[in-house]
Design a protein around this motif. Structure first.
Motif, PDB file in Angstrom:
ATOM      1  N   ALA A 256       2.242  -5.299  -2.431  1.00  0.00           N
ATOM      2  CA  ALA A 256       3.627  -5.049  -2.016  1.00  0.00           C
ATOM      3  C   ALA A 256       4.568  -4.975  -3.213  1.00  0.00           C
ATOM      4  O   ALA A 256       5.773  -5.147  -3.069  1.00  0.00           O
ATOM      5  CB  ALA A 256       4.088  -6.134  -1.053  1.00  0.00           C
ATOM      6  N   ALA A 257       4.023  -4.693  -4.393  1.00  0.00           N
ATOM      7  CA  ALA A 257       4.841  -4.533  -5.605  1.00  0.00           C
ATOM      8  C   ALA A 257       4.925  -3.052  -5.966  1.00  0.00           C
ATOM      9  O   ALA A 257       3.977  -2.295  -5.769  1.00  0.00           O
ATOM     10  CB  ALA A 257       4.241  -5.320  -6.760  1.00  0.00           C
ATOM     11  N   LEU A 258       6.066  -2.665  -6.508  1.00  0.00           N
ATOM     12  CA  LEU A 258       6.328  -1.271  -6.862  1.00  0.00           C
ATOM     13  C   LEU A 258       6.994  -1.199  -8.225  1.00  0.00           C
ATOM     14  O   LEU A 258       7.898  -1.985  -8.529  1.00  0.00           O
ATOM     15  CB  LEU A 258       7.263  -0.643  -5.813  1.00  0.00           C
ATOM     16  CG  LEU A 258       7.760   0.771  -6.083  1.00  0.00           C
ATOM     17  CD1 LEU A 258       6.623   1.778  -5.920  1.00  0.00           C
ATOM     18  CD2 LEU A 258       8.908   1.111  -5.160  1.00  0.00           C
ATOM     19  N   VAL A 259       6.544  -0.243  -9.042  1.00  0.00           N
ATOM     20  CA  VAL A 259       7.167   0.066 -10.327  1.00  0.00           C
ATOM     21  C   VAL A 259       7.324   1.577 -10.400  1.00  0.00           C
ATOM     22  O   VAL A 259       6.422   2.320 -10.010  1.00  0.00           O
ATOM     23  CB  VAL A 259       6.304  -0.426 -11.517  1.00  0.00           C
ATOM     24  CG1 VAL A 259       6.793   0.132 -12.827  1.00  0.00           C
ATOM     25  CG2 VAL A 259       6.276  -1.934 -11.575  1.00  0.00           C
TER      26      VAL A 259
ATOM     27  N   HIS B  25       2.038   1.378  -7.152  1.00  0.00           N
ATOM     28  CA  HIS B  25       2.076   0.270  -6.202  1.00  0.00           C
ATOM     29  C   HIS B  25       0.861  -0.625  -6.412  1.00  0.00           C
ATOM     30  O   HIS B  25      -0.207  -0.182  -6.808  1.00  0.00           O
ATOM     31  CB  HIS B  25       2.157   0.778  -4.757  1.00  0.00           C
ATOM     32  CG  HIS B  25       1.012   1.656  -4.356  1.00  0.00           C
ATOM     33  ND1 HIS B  25      -0.134   1.157  -3.787  1.00  0.00           N
ATOM     34  CD2 HIS B  25       0.841   2.994  -4.444  1.00  0.00           C
ATOM     35  CE1 HIS B  25      -0.962   2.146  -3.538  1.00  0.00           C
ATOM     36  NE2 HIS B  25      -0.408   3.284  -3.930  1.00  0.00           N
ATOM     37  N   ASP B  26       1.080  -1.909  -6.167  1.00  0.00           N
ATOM     38  CA  ASP B  26       0.041  -2.928  -6.294  1.00  0.00           C
ATOM     39  C   ASP B  26       0.331  -3.959  -5.209  1.00  0.00           C
ATOM     40  O   ASP B  26       1.232  -4.786  -5.359  1.00  0.00           O
ATOM     41  CB  ASP B  26       0.102  -3.564  -7.687  1.00  0.00           C
ATOM     42  CG  ASP B  26      -0.995  -4.594  -7.929  1.00  0.00           C
ATOM     43  OD1 ASP B  26      -1.840  -4.812  -7.035  1.00  0.00           O
ATOM     44  OD2 ASP B  26      -1.000  -5.195  -9.021  1.00  0.00           O
TER      45      ASP B  26
ATOM     46  N   GLY C 182       0.772  -1.229   0.000  1.00  0.00           N
ATOM     47  CA  GLY C 182       0.000   0.000   0.000  1.00  0.00           C
ATOM     48  C   GLY C 182       0.803   1.278   0.000  1.00  0.00           C
ATOM     49  O   GLY C 182       2.027   1.286   0.010  1.00  0.00           O
ATOM     50  N   ALA C 183       0.056   2.378   0.017  1.00  0.00           N
ATOM     51  CA  ALA C 183       0.651   3.713  -0.039  1.00  0.00           C
ATOM     52  C   ALA C 183       1.184   4.183   1.313  1.00  0.00           C
ATOM     53  O   ALA C 183       2.109   4.999   1.362  1.00  0.00           O
ATOM     54  CB  ALA C 183      -0.373   4.719  -0.566  1.00  0.00           C
TER      55      ALA C 183
ATOM     56  N   VAL D  87       2.446   9.189  -6.489  1.00  0.00           N
ATOM     57  CA  VAL D  87       2.316   7.820  -6.002  1.00  0.00           C
ATOM     58  C   VAL D  87       0.867   7.403  -6.228  1.00  0.00           C
ATOM     59  O   VAL D  87      -0.053   8.065  -5.743  1.00  0.00           O
ATOM     60  CB  VAL D  87       2.683   7.719  -4.510  1.00  0.00           C
ATOM     61  CG1 VAL D  87       2.539   6.285  -4.011  1.00  0.00           C
ATOM     62  CG2 VAL D  87       4.095   8.254  -4.265  1.00  0.00           C
ATOM     63  N   ALA D  88       0.674   6.307  -6.987  1.00  0.00           N
ATOM     64  CA  ALA D  88      -0.681   5.887  -7.341  1.00  0.00           C
ATOM     65  C   ALA D  88      -0.799   4.371  -7.366  1.00  0.00           C
ATOM     66  O   ALA D  88       0.156   3.678  -7.723  1.00  0.00           O
ATOM     67  CB  ALA D  88      -1.051   6.457  -8.715  1.00  0.00           C
ATOM     68  N   PRO D  89      -1.979   3.858  -7.026  1.00  0.00           N
ATOM     69  CA  PRO D  89      -2.204   2.424  -7.185  1.00  0.00           C
ATOM     70  C   PRO D  89      -2.404   2.073  -8.657  1.00  0.00           C
ATOM     71  O   PRO D  89      -2.899   2.890  -9.438  1.00  0.00           O
ATOM     72  CB  PRO D  89      -3.483   2.172  -6.373  1.00  0.00           C
ATOM     73  CG  PRO D  89      -4.198   3.478  -6.367  1.00  0.00           C
ATOM     74  CD  PRO D  89      -3.130   4.538  -6.436  1.00  0.00           C
ATOM     75  N   ALA D  90      -2.003   0.885  -9.027  1.00  0.00           N
ATOM     76  CA  ALA D  90      -2.211   0.370 -10.386  1.00  0.00           C
ATOM     77  C   ALA D  90      -2.190  -1.146 -10.305  1.00  0.00           C
ATOM     78  O   ALA D  90      -1.737  -1.719  -9.307  1.00  0.00           O
ATOM     79  CB  ALA D  90      -1.127   0.876 -11.336  1.00  0.00           C
ATOM     80  N   ARG D  91      -2.667  -1.792 -11.351  1.00  0.00           N
ATOM     81  CA  ARG D  91      -2.563  -3.249 -11.431  1.00  0.00           C
ATOM     82  C   ARG D  91      -1.324  -3.566 -12.262  1.00  0.00           C
ATOM     83  O   ARG D  91      -1.351  -3.477 -13.488  1.00  0.00           O
ATOM     84  CB  ARG D  91      -3.831  -3.839 -12.037  1.00  0.00           C
ATOM     85  CG  ARG D  91      -5.033  -3.733 -11.093  1.00  0.00           C
ATOM     86  CD  ARG D  91      -6.255  -4.501 -11.563  1.00  0.00           C
ATOM     87  NE  ARG D  91      -6.586  -4.313 -12.955  1.00  0.00           N
ATOM     88  CZ  ARG D  91      -7.394  -3.370 -13.444  1.00  0.00           C
ATOM     89  NH1 ARG D  91      -7.962  -2.515 -12.617  1.00  0.00           N
ATOM     90  NH2 ARG D  91      -7.632  -3.285 -14.729  1.00  0.00           N
ATOM     91  N   ILE D  92      -0.249  -3.907 -11.566  1.00  0.00           N
ATOM     92  CA  ILE D  92       1.036  -4.166 -12.225  1.00  0.00           C
ATOM     93  C   ILE D  92       0.969  -5.522 -12.925  1.00  0.00           C
ATOM     94  O   ILE D  92       0.472  -6.492 -12.368  1.00  0.00           O
ATOM     95  CB  ILE D  92       2.188  -4.105 -11.200  1.00  0.00           C
ATOM     96  CG1 ILE D  92       2.281  -2.685 -10.614  1.00  0.00           C
ATOM     97  CG2 ILE D  92       3.504  -4.515 -11.831  1.00  0.00           C
ATOM     98  CD1 ILE D  92       3.251  -2.536  -9.463  1.00  0.00           C
ATOM     99  N   SER D  93       1.475  -5.554 -14.157  1.00  0.00           N
ATOM    100  CA  SER D  93       1.495  -6.750 -15.015  1.00  0.00           C
ATOM    101  C   SER D  93       0.113  -7.115 -15.528  1.00  0.00           C
ATOM    102  O   SER D  93      -0.118  -8.246 -15.939  1.00  0.00           O
ATOM    103  CB  SER D  93       2.143  -7.947 -14.305  1.00  0.00           C
ATOM    104  OG  SER D  93       3.464  -7.622 -13.932  1.00  0.00           O
TER     105      SER D  93
END
Length: 188
Positions: free
Chosen positions: A174-177, A171-172, A46-47, A119-125
């Motif tokens: 506990a993943a970060l890009v 962030h998604d 999370g943020a 800083v924003a949430p996204a669905r990574i991959s």
């Protein structure tokens, strides 16, 4: 500081669990910024952990999350409108979020480091594919980011006129890009 040094010198305080988490989060952010488009793990999801690692009382911040606003207030940071913020914590899944993004500070030619970090949430991959080029990328890197309004990339391109621009952290869980201002994004 290496744990062995802290253990061998009683005058060096050992970091507590929160400080160790914040340090690990900060290192993940630095690693992500130096390797744009690669997925990095965070110690917590999370943020909130990102806010605790990045924000202090010298920062000006904005968020669209009431819960995160409470966390940011505990850091001593000043809550300001989006156009004055050093860091923006916002959702980019709607036109309203994209409008706020469009007001982000981009620094100046003399002080490009004054551009905002978003800083924003996204669905990574997941979601639409993007091709990334620029420093820290050998050739081209492909990344998929979902859960974002399609206008995010148009607005980002308008804001980023290197050396000016914005840094973006997605962030998604506990993943970060990260996408630094120097990374060129092409929608596929």
């Amino acid at each position: 500081m290496p744990a062995t040094l802290a253990q061998s010198d009683p005058n060096v305080p050992a970091p507590d669990a929160a400080e160790a988490r914040d340090n690990a989060t900060f290192l993940a952010v630095l690693s992500a910024l130096s390797r744009p488009g690669t997925v990095h793990g965070l110690p917590d999801a999370g943020a909130c952990p990102l806010a605790q690692a990045l924000i202090d009382r010298e920062c000006r911040v904005w968020t669209d999350s009431p819960h995160l606003a409470e966390v940011l207030a505990m850091t001593g940071a000043t809550l300001v409108p989006p156009e004055l913020a050093d860091h923006l914590f916002l959702s980019l899944d709607s036109a309203e979020g994209v409008e706020r993004l469009s007001r982000a500070q981009t620094g100046s030619r003399l002080y490009p480091d004054q551009g905002a970090t978003v800083v924003a949430p996204a669905r990574i991959s997941q979601g639409p594919a993007l091709d990334l080029t620029g420093p820290g990328i050998d050739g081209t890197r492909r990344l998929s980011l979902g859960g974002l309004d399609p206008q995010v990339w148009r607005v980002r391109a308008a804001l980023n006129r290197y050396p000016q621009g914005i840094e973006m952290l997605f962030h998604d869980g506990a993943a970060l890009v990260a996408l630094p201002r120097s990374t060129h994004v092409t929608e596929i």
